[in-house]
Write a protein that holds these residues in place. Structure first.
Motif, short mmCIF file in Angstrom:
data_model
loop_
_atom_site.label_atom_id
_atom_site.label_comp_id
_atom_site.label_asym_id
_atom_site.label_seq_id
_atom_site.Cartn_x
_atom_site.Cartn_y
_atom_site.Cartn_z
N ILE A 14 0.84 -1.19 0.00
CA ILE A 14 0.00 0.00 0.00
C ILE A 14 0.88 1.25 0.00
O ILE A 14 1.62 1.48 0.96
CB ILE A 14 -0.93 0.00 1.23
N PRO A 15 0.83 2.05 -1.06
CA PRO A 15 1.65 3.26 -1.11
C PRO A 15 1.35 4.17 0.07
O PRO A 15 0.18 4.45 0.36
CB PRO A 15 1.23 3.92 -2.43
N CYS A 82 -3.64 -5.39 -4.40
CA CYS A 82 -3.05 -4.77 -5.59
C CYS A 82 -4.13 -4.20 -6.50
O CYS A 82 -4.02 -3.06 -6.97
CB CYS A 82 -2.21 -5.79 -6.35
N LYS A 83 -5.18 -4.97 -6.75
CA LYS A 83 -6.26 -4.48 -7.62
C LYS A 83 -6.92 -3.25 -7.01
O LYS A 83 -7.24 -2.29 -7.72
CB LYS A 83 -7.30 -5.59 -7.84
N ASN A 84 -7.11 -3.27 -5.70
CA ASN A 84 -7.74 -2.14 -5.02
C ASN A 84 -6.87 -0.89 -5.11
O ASN A 84 -7.35 0.21 -5.41
CB ASN A 84 -7.99 -2.50 -3.56
N GLN A 85 -5.56 -1.05 -4.89
CA GLN A 85 -4.65 0.09 -4.93
C GLN A 85 -4.48 0.62 -6.36
O GLN A 85 -4.28 1.82 -6.56
CB GLN A 85 -3.29 -0.29 -4.35
N PHE A 98 4.93 -1.61 -9.82
CA PHE A 98 5.16 -2.56 -8.73
C PHE A 98 3.88 -3.34 -8.42
O PHE A 98 3.91 -4.56 -8.27
CB PHE A 98 5.62 -1.80 -7.48
N LEU A 99 2.75 -2.64 -8.33
CA LEU A 99 1.48 -3.29 -7.99
C LEU A 99 1.04 -4.26 -9.08
O LEU A 99 0.53 -5.35 -8.79
CB LEU A 99 0.40 -2.23 -7.74
N ILE A 100 1.21 -3.87 -10.34
CA ILE A 100 0.86 -4.77 -11.44
C ILE A 100 1.74 -6.01 -11.38
O ILE A 100 1.27 -7.14 -11.55
CB ILE A 100 1.00 -4.05 -12.79
#
Length: 215
Positions: A14-15, A82-85, A98-100
């Motif tokens: 989470i960023p 990840c999808k939520n962020q 990074f999240l992808i």
């Protein structure tokens, strides 16, 4: 107040908010006197709402609720995070990449794959090295399907998704070797080349220190 567990791996996806963003969030919560949205949890572990939970700990008088979600594995939780962020609009290019990469990694390694994450892998050095050489193994049809879905959902190419996984792994290795680097890289404070992150992701464990030094 309910004491929720904080999972370091979940939280690290989470960023973080800037100081001003965190202050504004705190002011909004205090003004409302309650949380407008529930904290998402899995088996009493916090999944979404880490910043709000930090504020709640400072202000235990604030009312809040939790919403348990029926995830079946850590991989499902990580993919959901990840999808939520990725739905946020204020992500840096590095955070998005990074999240992808993380989402692709956990979705094609769900139970039925090897089931490792960065913490279980760190405890077993040979497995960690094996994971870092994963790009030498041709993708399965399931992996190709997952890659395509993630690419379409985020309006990027499938090759971008594959490269993002290597970038993500390189960043995680940097964080293991130099704590604090993940936040600096993903915020854009410390610039790195994709090629260097890919090289680090592919490197055998004994060679990583030299690569990090060169970066």
């Amino acid at each position: 107040m309910i004491n929720l567990k904080i999972d370091p791996e979940f939280q690290s996806q989470i960023p973080p908010l800037t100081d001003d963003e965190f202050k504004q969030l705190e002011e909004n919560i205090l003004k409302e006197g309650k949380l407008l949205s529930p904290l998402i949890v899995w088996n009493n572990t916090l999944v979404d709402g880490h910043n709000r939970y930090t504020i709640l700990q400072k202000h235990p008088e604030i009312c809040f609720s939790t919403m348990p979600l029926p995830f079946e594995s850590r991989e499902e939780v990580l993919a959901w995070i990840c999808k939520n962020q990725l739905g946020r609009r204020n992500l840096t290019p590095e955070q998005k990449k990074f999240l992808i990469g993380k989402q692709y990694s956990v979705e094609h390694r769900k139970p039925g794959g090897n089931g490792n994450n960065q913490y279980t892998a760190a405890a077993k050095e040979p497995v960690q090295e094996e994971l870092c050489q994963i790009d030498t193994i041709p993708p399965t049809s399931a992996e190709v399907s997952i890659r395509k879905q993630i690419a379409e959902r985020n309006n990027v190419s499938e090759s971008y998704v594959a490269r993002s996984e290597k970038f993500m792994r390189g960043v995680e290795i940097m964080e293991q070797m130099v704590p604090g680097m993940q936040e600096k890289i993903l915020s854009g404070q410390f610039k790195v080349r994709d090629a260097d992150m890919h090289r680090l992701a592919r490197a055998d464990f004994p060679n990583r220190k030299q690569i990090v030094h060169e970066i």
